[in-house]
Design a protein around this motif. Structure first.
Motif, short mmCIF file in Angstrom:
data_model
loop_
_atom_site.label_atom_id
_atom_site.label_comp_id
_atom_site.label_asym_id
_atom_site.label_seq_id
_atom_site.Cartn_x
_atom_site.Cartn_y
_atom_site.Cartn_z
N VAL A 150 -30.56 -4.15 -32.59
CA VAL A 150 -30.74 -3.51 -33.93
C VAL A 150 -29.87 -4.11 -34.92
O VAL A 150 -28.81 -4.61 -34.66
CB VAL A 150 -30.60 -2.12 -33.85
CG1 VAL A 150 -29.03 -1.86 -33.76
CG2 VAL A 150 -31.18 -1.49 -35.28
N SER B 239 -28.03 -3.17 -27.73
CA SER B 239 -29.18 -3.11 -28.64
C SER B 239 -29.19 -4.36 -29.26
O SER B 239 -28.31 -5.17 -29.38
CB SER B 239 -29.11 -1.95 -29.55
OG SER B 239 -30.24 -1.84 -30.51
N PHE C 119 -25.26 2.02 -36.09
CA PHE C 119 -26.45 2.51 -36.44
C PHE C 119 -26.31 3.89 -36.63
O PHE C 119 -26.02 4.32 -35.77
CB PHE C 119 -27.53 2.01 -35.68
CG PHE C 119 -28.70 2.02 -36.03
CD1 PHE C 119 -29.21 1.35 -36.76
CD2 PHE C 119 -29.43 3.12 -35.42
CE1 PHE C 119 -30.76 1.65 -37.31
CE2 PHE C 119 -30.67 3.60 -35.92
CZ PHE C 119 -31.36 2.66 -36.76
#
Length: 86
Positions: A29, A27, A45
């Motif tokens: 993120v 990811s 996360f």
């Protein structure tokens, strides 16, 4: 690809906070927390809902439909609007 314009695509640990299930996926993120798994440190996360806890995916939909009550309510409403008795 041009250098310096793409986000950092890396392995990230996602944790479902409702049941504690953890999974690693790639990811972009941005996170502030990290977690150590298998001797490596990963960004962490926290998710409120994942496929492991969502009722649609788990089949744990606890809604009971009261169709008889809804039909009666509709008939009463329709009878009032038209002046007819059900």
């Amino acid at each position: 690809m041009k250098e310096g314009i793409h986000p950092d695509y890396r392995d990230v640990v996602f944790v479902d906070v409702t049941n504690g299930v953890q999974f690693i996926t790639r990811s972009t993120v941005q996170t502030r927390e990290t977690i150590k798994l298998d001797g490596k440190e990963y960004p962490l996360f926290k998710c409120d809902v994942t496929s492991e806890s969502h009722p649609f995916y788990t089949g744990a939909q606890n809604k009971v439909l009261d169709t008889a009550g809804r039909i009666d309510k509709f008939r009463q409403k329709f009878a009032r609007a038209t002046g007819k008795a059900a």
